[in-house]
Write a protein that holds these residues in place. Structure first.
Motif, PDB file in Angstrom:
ATOM      1  N   ILE A  77       0.813  -1.363  -0.069  1.00  0.00           N
ATOM      2  CA  ILE A  77      -0.065   0.087  -0.132  1.00  0.00           C
ATOM      3  C   ILE A  77       0.808   1.324   0.064  1.00  0.00           C
ATOM      4  O   ILE A  77       1.847   1.199   0.818  1.00  0.00           O
ATOM      5  N   PRO A  78       0.673   2.269  -0.861  1.00  0.00           N
ATOM      6  CA  PRO A  78       1.541   3.280  -0.879  1.00  0.00           C
ATOM      7  C   PRO A  78       1.117   4.189   0.616  1.00  0.00           C
ATOM      8  O   PRO A  78       0.063   4.207   0.877  1.00  0.00           O
ATOM      9  N   THR A  79       2.317   5.076   1.086  1.00  0.00           N
ATOM     10  CA  THR A  79       2.107   5.799   2.151  1.00  0.00           C
ATOM     11  C   THR A  79       1.462   7.057   1.987  1.00  0.00           C
ATOM     12  O   THR A  79       1.034   7.536   2.882  1.00  0.00           O
ATOM     13  N   SER A  80       1.271   7.493   0.687  1.00  0.00           N
ATOM     14  CA  SER A  80       0.886   8.692   0.253  1.00  0.00           C
ATOM     15  C   SER A  80      -0.707   8.726  -0.120  1.00  0.00           C
ATOM     16  O   SER A  80      -1.082   9.531  -0.713  1.00  0.00           O
ATOM     17  N   SER A  81      -1.298   7.514  -0.031  1.00  0.00           N
ATOM     18  CA  SER A  81      -2.673   7.375  -0.304  1.00  0.00           C
ATOM     19  C   SER A  81      -3.705   8.012   0.646  1.00  0.00           C
ATOM     20  O   SER A  81      -3.773   7.922   1.788  1.00  0.00           O
ATOM     21  N   ASP A  82      -4.533   9.064  -0.060  1.00  0.00           N
ATOM     22  CA  ASP A  82      -5.315   9.572   0.738  1.00  0.00           C
ATOM     23  C   ASP A  82      -6.479   8.929   1.028  1.00  0.00           C
ATOM     24  O   ASP A  82      -7.498   8.971   2.022  1.00  0.00           O
ATOM     25  N   ASP A  83      -7.017   8.093  -0.037  1.00  0.00           N
ATOM     26  CA  ASP A  83      -8.184   7.177   0.014  1.00  0.00           C
ATOM     27  C   ASP A  83      -7.679   5.660   0.236  1.00  0.00           C
ATOM     28  O   ASP A  83      -7.076   5.185  -0.493  1.00  0.00           O
ATOM     29  N   PRO A  84      -8.096   5.284   1.515  1.00  0.00           N
ATOM     30  CA  PRO A  84      -7.579   4.011   1.994  1.00  0.00           C
ATOM     31  C   PRO A  84      -8.210   2.761   1.184  1.00  0.00           C
ATOM     32  O   PRO A  84      -9.321   3.017   0.757  1.00  0.00           O
ATOM     33  N   PRO A  85      -7.309   1.700   0.856  1.00  0.00           N
ATOM     34  CA  PRO A  85      -8.010   0.915  -0.239  1.00  0.00           C
ATOM     35  C   PRO A  85      -9.040  -0.106   0.696  1.00  0.00           C
ATOM     36  O   PRO A  85      -9.099   0.050   2.032  1.00  0.00           O
ATOM     37  N   VAL A  86      -9.744  -0.518   0.061  1.00  0.00           N
ATOM     38  CA  VAL A  86     -10.744  -1.530   0.682  1.00  0.00           C
ATOM     39  C   VAL A  86     -10.332  -2.588   1.583  1.00  0.00           C
ATOM     40  O   VAL A  86     -10.890  -2.920   2.414  1.00  0.00           O
ATOM     41  N   ILE A  87      -9.266  -3.231   1.038  1.00  0.00           N
ATOM     42  CA  ILE A  87      -8.779  -4.361   1.627  1.00  0.00           C
ATOM     43  C   ILE A  87      -8.133  -3.878   2.975  1.00  0.00           C
ATOM     44  O   ILE A  87      -7.946  -4.713   4.048  1.00  0.00           O
TER      45      ILE A  87
END
Length: 375
Positions: free
Chosen positions: A227-237
């Motif tokens: 998972i990217p650390t800069s992701s603003d929208d957390p993945p569903v998983i």
């Protein structure tokens, strides 16, 4: 076209592809009949001018394997084939995690103006898709699905250059993550629910639940490097794992609460639960019983006093105080046993209520995750 590596954390994709370039040189033509019907030649690449190709999205050292020869036909058509292995930047949208991603590869020449060289595809989109699927070198986690050709132009300050963009679509194969992450997590949570409703002691439940939480945390470590650390929208998983963690921790807290209530039967929460179970009727029934016992005790005491007064040895009789003390002790023991039975039944009701609420919350989280994944 081959997808070699996808690094979600760095938002990069490593691909390998071939570039087949053709252009016309009007100064290199001949009549095949004048040269023993030779219509095509293989010459070194440095013999003629060739366009310098740059990949706009590359973020790492580009490794290109130029073939040492080019081909030229009698009508001046020069063909050169280049093999590129390049790491490009790609905006990977990781919300659904198991979905289709699109990356772009833009080919252009930055040493000539847009009017001096024009890039045009020599194949249609269908032909490129067919050849890319046929010459696919790898069959890993990501599957090549489609490629789209878009003519493009790049502008830098006052200069502009012509180019061509290839949009590559790829899809993650879900079987690996279903078998390694989703299915084991669901199995661990079902075990947690089974232990929560079992008839084991509360101490054994807590130790087993903590073991399941440790196992779930080990599975969650697999997502750390993905998972990217800069992701603003957390993945569903990620939300899926967080929900399971929250539900497991809530199960441990519920078991700790029941353990504390069992050790302290007169806890205020347990008293409130007993009040909800018609304690007023129980008090009325016990009051009637005590009044009847008091009346019978009074009548017995009066009979004892009369017999003691009538008897010459009655004044020294000590059986009445002993009988009264014995009846009081038996009444206190009966009240304590009734209190314990009532507290155990209230604790059992509270345990069932907590389990039902835990089950409803689990169903709610499951519905939310399913809607997020399918939307």
């Amino acid at each position: 076209m081959s997808i070699l590596l996808v690094t979600e954390k760095l938002q990069t994709v490593t691909v390998c592809f071939f570039v087949n370039m053709e252009w016309e040189n009007v100064f290199v033509t001949w009549n095949p009949q004048d040269f023993c019907n030779i219509s095509k030649l293989k010459l070194p690449v440095d013999t003629f001018w060739s366009p310098y190709i740059v990949i706009y999205e590359h973020v790492d050292e580009e490794k290109s394997l130029n073939r040492p020869y080019l081909s030229i036909t009698h009508n001046g058509i020069i063909t050169i084939i280049q093999e590129h292995r390049v790491t490009i930047a790609c905006n990977l949208k990781m919300h659904k995690f198991l979905d289709t991603q699109t990356c772009s590869i833009t080919l252009f020449s930055d040493i000539v103006h847009a009017t001096d060289i024009i890039f045009l595809p020599n194949q249609t989109t269908e032909e490129v898709n067919k050849s890319s699927t046929f010459y696919q070198l790898t069959d890993g986690e990501w599957k090549f699905t489609n490629i789209n050709i878009i003519p493009d132009s790049l502008k830098s300050n006052e200069e502009s250059s012509n180019g061509i963009t290839y949009e590559i679509s790829m899809k993650r194969r879900p079987i690996l993550y279903v078998l390694n992450l989703i299915f084991p997590s669901c199995a661990l949570y079902l075990l947690d629910m089974t232990i929560l409703y079992s008839s084991s002691s509360y101490e054994d439940k807590i130790s087993f639940q903590l073991s399941l939480i440790i196992g779930e945390s080990v599975l969650a470590l697999i997502l750390k490097d993905i998972i990217p650390t800069s992701s603003d929208d957390p993945p569903v998983i990620v939300m899926f794992f967080i929900d399971i963690f929250v539900l497991m921790i809530m199960g441990v807290l519920e078991t700790c609460l029941l353990t504390q209530l069992k050790k302290q039967p007169l806890h205020p929460i347990l008293k409130a639960t007993k009040l909800l179970r018609c304690r007023k009727q129980a008090r009325t029934a016990s009051g009637n019983l005590l009044s009847k016992q008091g009346d019978s005790l009074t009548e017995t005491a009066r009979g004892q006093e009369e017999s003691r007064d009538s008897s010459p040895l009655g004044k020294g009789n000590t059986e009445l105080p002993m009988l009264t003390g014995r009846m009081n002790a038996e009444g206190q023991q009966t009240g304590t046993q009734a209190e314990l039975q009532e507290s155990e039944s209230a604790l059992l009701v509270l345990e069932k209520v907590l389990f039902c609420s835990h089950l409803l919350l689990s169903l709610l989280f499951s519905i939310i995750i399913t809607v997020q994944w399918s939307s």
